[in-house]
Write a protein that holds these residues in place. Structure first.
Motif, PDB file in Angstrom:
ATOM      1  N   THR A   1      -7.749   4.619  -1.540  1.00 35.14           N
ATOM      2  CA  THR A   1      -8.499   3.689  -1.355  1.00 35.14           C
ATOM      3  C   THR A   1      -7.298   2.132  -1.650  1.00 35.14           C
ATOM      4  O   THR A   1      -7.882   1.208  -2.018  1.00 35.14           O
ATOM      5  N   ARG A   2      -5.944   2.242  -1.430  1.00 35.25           N
ATOM      6  CA  ARG A   2      -4.975   1.028  -1.644  1.00 35.25           C
ATOM      7  C   ARG A   2      -4.663   0.157  -0.687  1.00 35.25           C
ATOM      8  O   ARG A   2      -5.147   0.435   0.666  1.00 35.25           O
ATOM      9  N   THR A   3      -5.613  -0.807  -1.018  1.00 34.05           N
ATOM     10  CA  THR A   3      -5.809  -2.268  -0.201  1.00 34.05           C
ATOM     11  C   THR A   3      -4.832  -3.391  -0.501  1.00 34.05           C
ATOM     12  O   THR A   3      -4.531  -3.447  -1.741  1.00 34.05           O
TER      13      THR A   3
ATOM     14  N   SER B   1      -8.995  -9.220  -7.236  1.00 31.79           N
ATOM     15  CA  SER B   1      -8.806  -8.438  -6.012  1.00 31.79           C
ATOM     16  C   SER B   1      -9.854  -8.288  -5.658  1.00 31.79           C
ATOM     17  O   SER B   1     -10.848  -7.040  -6.583  1.00 31.79           O
ATOM     18  N   PRO B   2     -10.490  -7.914  -4.276  1.00 33.67           N
ATOM     19  CA  PRO B   2     -12.485  -7.422  -3.601  1.00 33.67           C
ATOM     20  C   PRO B   2     -11.465  -5.942  -3.620  1.00 33.67           C
ATOM     21  O   PRO B   2     -12.692  -5.122  -3.717  1.00 33.67           O
ATOM     22  N   HIS B   3     -10.928  -5.727  -3.951  1.00 33.88           N
ATOM     23  CA  HIS B   3     -10.969  -4.490  -3.993  1.00 33.88           C
ATOM     24  C   HIS B   3      -9.798  -3.641  -4.798  1.00 33.88           C
ATOM     25  O   HIS B   3      -8.210  -4.312  -4.589  1.00 33.88           O
ATOM     26  N   THR B   4     -10.218  -2.706  -6.169  1.00 33.95           N
ATOM     27  CA  THR B   4      -9.613  -2.363  -6.500  1.00 33.95           C
ATOM     28  C   THR B   4      -9.166  -1.267  -6.641  1.00 33.95           C
ATOM     29  O   THR B   4     -10.308  -0.182  -6.683  1.00 33.95           O
ATOM     30  N   ALA B   5      -7.760  -0.352  -6.452  1.00 33.21           N
ATOM     31  CA  ALA B   5      -7.754   1.042  -6.394  1.00 33.21           C
ATOM     32  C   ALA B   5      -7.524   1.889  -7.111  1.00 33.21           C
ATOM     33  O   ALA B   5      -7.697   1.509  -8.829  1.00 33.21           O
TER      34      ALA B   5
ATOM     35  N   THR C   1      -1.406  -5.728  -4.628  1.00 42.00           N
ATOM     36  CA  THR C   1      -2.383  -4.466  -4.955  1.00 42.00           C
ATOM     37  C   THR C   1      -2.486  -4.038  -6.568  1.00 42.00           C
ATOM     38  O   THR C   1      -2.005  -3.771  -6.804  1.00 42.00           O
TER      39      THR C   1
ATOM     40  N   HIS D   1      -4.324  -7.729  -1.108  1.00 42.61           N
ATOM     41  CA  HIS D   1      -4.973  -8.832  -1.294  1.00 42.61           C
ATOM     42  C   HIS D   1      -4.358  -9.612  -1.446  1.00 42.61           C
ATOM     43  O   HIS D   1      -2.973 -10.465  -2.141  1.00 42.61           O
TER      44      HIS D   1
ATOM     45  N   SER E   1      -2.302 -10.218   5.959  1.00 41.56           N
ATOM     46  CA  SER E   1      -3.114  -8.081   5.693  1.00 41.56           C
ATOM     47  C   SER E   1      -3.223  -7.836   6.331  1.00 41.56           C
ATOM     48  O   SER E   1      -2.843  -6.920   6.611  1.00 41.56           O
TER      49      SER E   1
ATOM     50  N   GLN F   1       1.047  -1.069  -0.131  1.00 41.29           N
ATOM     51  CA  GLN F   1       0.239   0.085  -0.114  1.00 41.29           C
ATOM     52  C   GLN F   1       0.772   1.093  -0.320  1.00 41.29           C
ATOM     53  O   GLN F   1       0.591   2.406  -1.299  1.00 41.29           O
TER      54      GLN F   1
END
Length: 402
Positions: free
Chosen positions: A290-292, A274-278, A254, A294, A389, A208
């Protein structure tokens, strides 16, 4: 079979520039014989201009000049047989043939000069492009790596796509990215990001924080464009960052607006989304925080296939997209170099060699001996992924506080 091989060799020799010299020579002899056999009122000598004209297509200035001289000699011989060289008509034909021969020699000289200049420029460009996007090492820690780059721009070896790796403290960090746009105009932004990654990869403890640093670098670079340049305001770079520990069967990822990698395991292909895309790099200020990261399993023998938009958005003549996941399934058990080679050739075949965008492919395999003695059940993978994580978030908070 022997006759076939002989004919192939003869055909190849015929297509060489030396063999092609026979064509204008045969043409000169044929025109001379036809003129000699023709009635006195028929003059075929003017056709000799074709000999030096066709020679320019495959020969240099010296050979073209020689053929022109032979054609001029043949024209003088035919003129002497048809009333003398000094007649007005024959003099005009000789002058015309001489002028055309000289012009053909000049065309060859200018063309060869341009070829030499182009070869020098191409050599410098290739050296600069190779220095910018160096081939990835075949082996890096426990990883076996292969890569390939297909540039949409003709005569170019790289463009707006990029990839790089960095070794830091028993782990490997990987970057693959895609600059908005294609070809040579995107090289500047690609070079900036590659340089930033090689430096920042050794300074930040989590992906991140590394992504944040790269985003700031891209933003600073883009702000150098004049405000009047409206297109510059739309520039961005999609990126995928990976961290692969040497002694843990996981990958930390990421995603910054980039296509997800494909995981090849036991002959099966899975898209690792990834469930979270920045958002892409350079646009983070629009959607901050929004950086996560996975994490997913990456076992001995597994292969990750990274790619850019130019691969999955490539179209065939019927405008059908390239089905990467479907095609990769045929080569899922191949080694990284073989896998990359097959995907590259299949992609070129699908598009008939006409790519609409730059395309980069990277295959990473964890070698079977990398985790010898470790078993997935002993590692409690779900706890390990959760801990990875949680550990990354703790590091991020600590570094931001510092």
């Amino acid at each position: 079979m022997a006759v076939g091989r002989y004919l192939v060799r003869v055909w190849q020799r015929w297509h060489s520039s030396q063999a092609l010299v026979v064509l204008p020579l045969i043409l000169i002899v044929a025109i001379m014989l036809a003129d000699i056999q023709s009635p006195a009122r028929v003059h075929l000598g003017p056709l000799l201009v074709a000999a030096p004209a066709i020679t320019t297509s495959f020969a240099g200035p010296r050979l073209t000049g020689l053929i022109g001289a032979l054609a001029l000699g043949a024209q003088a011989f035919l003129a002497a047989r048809s009333g003398g060289v000094a007649t007005t008509n024959n003099v005009a034909q000789l002058v015309g043939l001489a002028a055309l021969s000289v012009f053909s020699v000049l065309v060859c000289w200018v063309r060869d000069r341009h070829k030499e200049q182009l070869a020098r420029v191409r050599s410098v460009a290739e050296a600069a492009q190779r220095a910018l996007l160096r081939p990835l090492p075949d082996r890096l820690g426990p990883l076996h790596i292969a890569c390939s780059y297909l540039a949409a721009e003709k005569e170019a070896h790289i463009g707006g796509d990029l990839y790089a790796v960095a070794r830091t403290a028993e782990r490997t960090r990987v970057l693959i990215g895609d600059v908005r746009g294609k070809g040579l105009s995107a090289i500047g932004e690609a070079a900036m990001l590659l340089g930033s990654f090689q430096e920042a990869a050794h300074q930040h403890t989590t992906l991140q924080l590394l992504a944040d640093a790269l985003d700031r670098s891209v933003h600073r670079y883009l702000t150098q464009f004049p405000e009047a340049d409206e297109e510059a305001q739309e520039h961005f770079i999609t990126a995928l960052l990976l961290e692969i520990p040497d002694h843990s069967p996981v990958v930390r990822m990421t995603v910054c607006g980039h296509p997800p990698p494909l995981l090849l395991r036991h002959g099966k292909v899975t898209s690792v989304a990834s469930p979270h895309t920045a958002p892409p790099l350079g646009t983070w200020e629009l959607v901050p925080d929004t950086r996560t990261m996975h994490a997913f399993s990456f076992l001995a023998g597994d292969t990750l296939l990274l790619y850019t938009d130019g691969v999955v958005e490539a179209r065939d003549p019927g405008r059908v997209f390239y089905p990467l996941e479907e095609r990769v399934a045929f080569y899922a058990k191949c080694s990284p170099p073989t896998l990359v080679h097959h995907v590259r050739q299949d992609l070129l075949s699908h598009t008939d060699g006409a790519l609409g965008d730059d395309a980069a492919i990277v295959a990473i395999q964890r070698t079977p001996t990398a985790l010898s003695g470790l078993h997935l059940s002993d590692l409690h993978l779900s706890d390990l992924l959760h801990g990875a994580s949680r550990h990354g978030r703790a590091h991020a908070r600590h570094e931001q506080a510092v």
